[in-house]
Design an enzyme around this catalytic site. Structure first.
Site, PDB file in Angstrom:
ATOM      1  N   PHE A 185       0.851  -1.189   0.000  1.00 32.09           N
ATOM      2  CA  PHE A 185       0.000   0.000   0.000  1.00 32.09           C
ATOM      3  C   PHE A 185       0.894   1.250   0.000  1.00 32.09           C
ATOM      4  CE2 PHE A 185      -2.965   3.036   1.886  1.00 32.09           C
ATOM      5  CZ  PHE A 185      -4.141   2.719   1.230  1.00 32.09           C
ATOM      6  N   ASP A 234       1.616  -5.346   8.193  1.00 32.59           N
ATOM      7  CA  ASP A 234       0.444  -4.481   8.063  1.00 32.59           C
ATOM      8  C   ASP A 234      -0.780  -5.390   7.912  1.00 32.59           C
ATOM      9  OD1 ASP A 234      -1.655  -2.897   7.059  1.00 32.59           O
ATOM     10  OD2 ASP A 234      -0.241  -1.437   6.237  1.00 32.59           O
ATOM     11  N   TYR A 280     -11.304   0.563  10.224  1.00 33.72           N
ATOM     12  CA  TYR A 280     -12.485   1.009   9.457  1.00 33.72           C
ATOM     13  C   TYR A 280     -12.810   0.107   8.278  1.00 33.72           C
ATOM     14  CZ  TYR A 280      -8.697   3.295   6.850  1.00 33.72           C
ATOM     15  OH  TYR A 280      -7.541   3.560   6.169  1.00 33.72           O
ATOM     16  N   LYS A 281     -11.991  -0.935   8.046  1.00 32.88           N
ATOM     17  CA  LYS A 281     -12.271  -1.848   6.937  1.00 32.88           C
ATOM     18  C   LYS A 281     -13.155  -2.980   7.475  1.00 32.88           C
ATOM     19  CE  LYS A 281      -8.358  -0.183   4.343  1.00 32.88           C
ATOM     20  NZ  LYS A 281      -6.910  -0.239   4.115  1.00 32.88           N
ATOM     21  N   ARG A 332     -12.058  -4.200  -7.258  1.00 32.28           N
ATOM     22  CA  ARG A 332     -11.943  -5.120  -6.126  1.00 32.28           C
ATOM     23  C   ARG A 332     -13.340  -5.431  -5.624  1.00 32.28           C
ATOM     24  NH1 ARG A 332      -7.843  -2.683  -1.771  1.00 32.28           N
ATOM     25  NH2 ARG A 332      -9.505  -1.144  -1.766  1.00 32.28           N
TER      26      ARG A 332
HETATM   27  C1  LIG Z   1      -6.109   0.910   4.155  1.00 30.86           C
HETATM   28  C2  LIG Z   1      -4.659   0.695   4.326  1.00 30.86           C
HETATM   29  C3  LIG Z   1      -3.861   1.654   4.968  1.00 30.86           C
HETATM   30  C4  LIG Z   1      -4.490   2.952   5.408  1.00 30.86           C
HETATM   31  O1  LIG Z   1      -3.693   3.770   6.185  1.00 30.86           O
HETATM   32  P1  LIG Z   1      -4.382   5.078   6.820  1.00 30.86           P
HETATM   33  O2  LIG Z   1      -3.349   5.679   7.653  1.00 30.86           O
HETATM   34  O3  LIG Z   1      -5.594   4.606   7.576  1.00 30.86           O
HETATM   35  O4  LIG Z   1      -4.830   5.950   5.697  1.00 30.86           O
HETATM   36  C5  LIG Z   1      -2.525   1.366   5.177  1.00 30.86           C
HETATM   37  N1  LIG Z   1      -1.988   0.186   4.756  1.00 30.86           N
HETATM   38  C6  LIG Z   1      -2.735  -0.742   4.109  1.00 30.86           C
HETATM   39  C7  LIG Z   1      -2.121  -2.036   3.674  1.00 30.86           C
HETATM   40  C8  LIG Z   1      -4.085  -0.512   3.863  1.00 30.86           C
HETATM   41  O5  LIG Z   1      -4.826  -1.423   3.219  1.00 30.86           O
END
Ligand SMILES: *Cc1c(COP(=O)(O)O)cnc(C)c1O
Length: 409
Positions: free
Chosen positions: A130, A207, A232-233, A381
């Site tokens: 990400f 992560d 939040y996911k 997705r």
């Molecule tokens: C959604 C996601 C993030 C989001 O990071 P934020 O700080 O909440 O914006 C980070 N890493 C991965 C792998 C994600 O899927």
């Protein structure tokens, strides 16, 4: 053929032991939401969450005012962290906090980790992680004069142990990968990668954004050193809900995170001179915790504990099996590619489909109340959240996509 697939959806829904959970979510009219296929980006809210927020504002915030801090709020980052650890992360108490955002926690943990391995000047990451993970490590590398070692990831798969073994050595301080790849949904072999990383004397950070609440996790058992993830996911915490960080107990005395704020101080309210970190996991905190944004997590963790992560995973695999079945019947013949693992041991909670021109379908899909997620280049997705998604809903959503694809041709 279409009817057979719909009959299957109804049979799968009838046999689904978790089907009742769907009714606990706030349900907009079908004109607004026909098929929600983006649980991996933003989970839907529970009716209980609306009640809890209202109650919190009226009774706790409105009624208790600053007394609330002493009556429990100050402990929420730790108590919610422990509960999350027990329900979704396989982490014993005292190793998880809820705080900040994933981005900020990646910075705090990764900076602490590289500083704890002085003399080792390499950090290993992969090209398809990400963006925020990559950007934060780029920043740390320039701040600390470190070298980033990039593993080239196949975007339809993910990081493989052999790739890690080929690059880690006695100069490696830290590796950071995603448990479930945000693009392909590939589930990494965490245990084997940790073994390789530890044999080289480096630290392993994971992560968990795309696995927490969807794929069972056993941080303690897997020997993970550090981990971060968002709520939040699949954890339905709501837009901008705080993230979580895990730091293995054995490292807590050794690692020192760089944002030395008063909430991570040994005695926050003595307002004394000089920073002294709190013992244990509290030292990961920096400033005032986002209490209001933590309220939904109480309802969601209760629900997840009740349903059980193993049952959630079992349904998730049936949901993505069904997505693949529909994709093979309706979309693959029109040139759509599946760029996610079919093997259930490597498949996370979502399936990514690719076809040139998908970008133009996003608007008509949204207009029909069908909400997948678009990721450049050309990826849709499909992320069905197990507790809020039915098989019939997937059928409805992908039927709209099929019709649009047929029209586009
Ligand atoms: C959604 C996601 C993030 C989001 O990071 P934020 O700080 O909440 O914006 C980070 N890493 C991965 C792998 C994600 O899927």
């Amino acid at each position: 053929m279409t009817d057979d697939l719909l009959t299957r959806a109804h049979a799968l829904d009838a046999a689904d032991p978790l089907s009742g959970y769907r009714d606990r979510f706030i349900t907009p009219p079908a004109t607004e939401l026909l098929s929600y296929l983006d649980g991996n980006s933003l989970g839907r809210p529970l009716e209980a969450t609306a009640r809890l927020i209202d109650e919190f504002i009226r009774e706790q915030w409105g009624g208790r005012l600053i007394r609330g801090w002493d009556e429990g709020w100050l402990e929420w980052p730790l108590t919610l962290g422990d509960r999350l650890g027990a329900v979704a992360l396989g982490a014993a108490a005292g190793q998880t906090v809820v705080a900040d955002s994933t981005t900020v926690l990646i910075y705090k943990l990764a900076r602490a980790a590289v500083d704890a391995r002085p003399g080792r000047r390499k950090v290993v990451l992969d090209t398809d992680n990400f963006p925020t993970d990559r950007y934060v490590l780029e920043g740390i590398a320039s701040e600390r004069g470190l070298e980033l070692v990039w593993i080239e990831t196949d975007p339809s798969r993910g990081v493989e142990p052999s790739q890690v073994a080929a690059v880690v050595d006695d100069e490696t301080a830290l590796v950071l990968f995603s448990h479930v790849a945000y693009r392909s949904g590939w589930v990494a072999d965490v245990v084997e990668i940790n073994r390789i990383v530890h044999a080289a004397g480096a630290l392993a950070m994971w992560d968990l954004c795309h696995s927490a609440g969807s794929v069972p996790i056993a941080l303690d058992e897997w020997g993970v050193d550090l981990a971060v993830g968002c709520t939040y996911k699949y954890l339905n915490g709501g837009p901008g809900a705080p993230a979580f960080a895990y730091l293995r107990r054995g490292l807590q005395g050794e690692l020192r995170q760089p944002i030395q704020g008063w909430m991570g101080h040994r005695a926050s309210f003595e307002m004394g001179h000089g920073y002294e970190p709190a013992p244990g996991i509290r030292a990961l905190l920096s400033g005032t915790p986002p209490i209001l944004a933590m309220v939904p997590l109480h309802a969601n963790l209760d629900m997840l504990a009740e349903a059980g992560i193993e049952a959630v995973r079992a349904k998730s695999l049936l949901l993505t099996d069904y997505v693949l079945e529909l994709a093979d019947a309706w979309l693959v013949p029109h040139g759509v590619e599946v760029i996610s693992p079919r093997d259930v041991t490597r498949r996370g909670g979502h399936v990514t489909l690719r076809r040139a021109g998908f970008r133009e379908l996003l608007e008509p899909l949204w207009d029909s109340g069908v909400i997948p997620d678009y990721r450049r280049p050309d990826g849709l997705r499909i992320g069905p959240a197990p507790l809020s998604t039915s098989f019939a809903e997937i059928h409805q959503g992908l039927a709209v996509l099929r019709d649009l694809v047929e029209k586009q041709r």
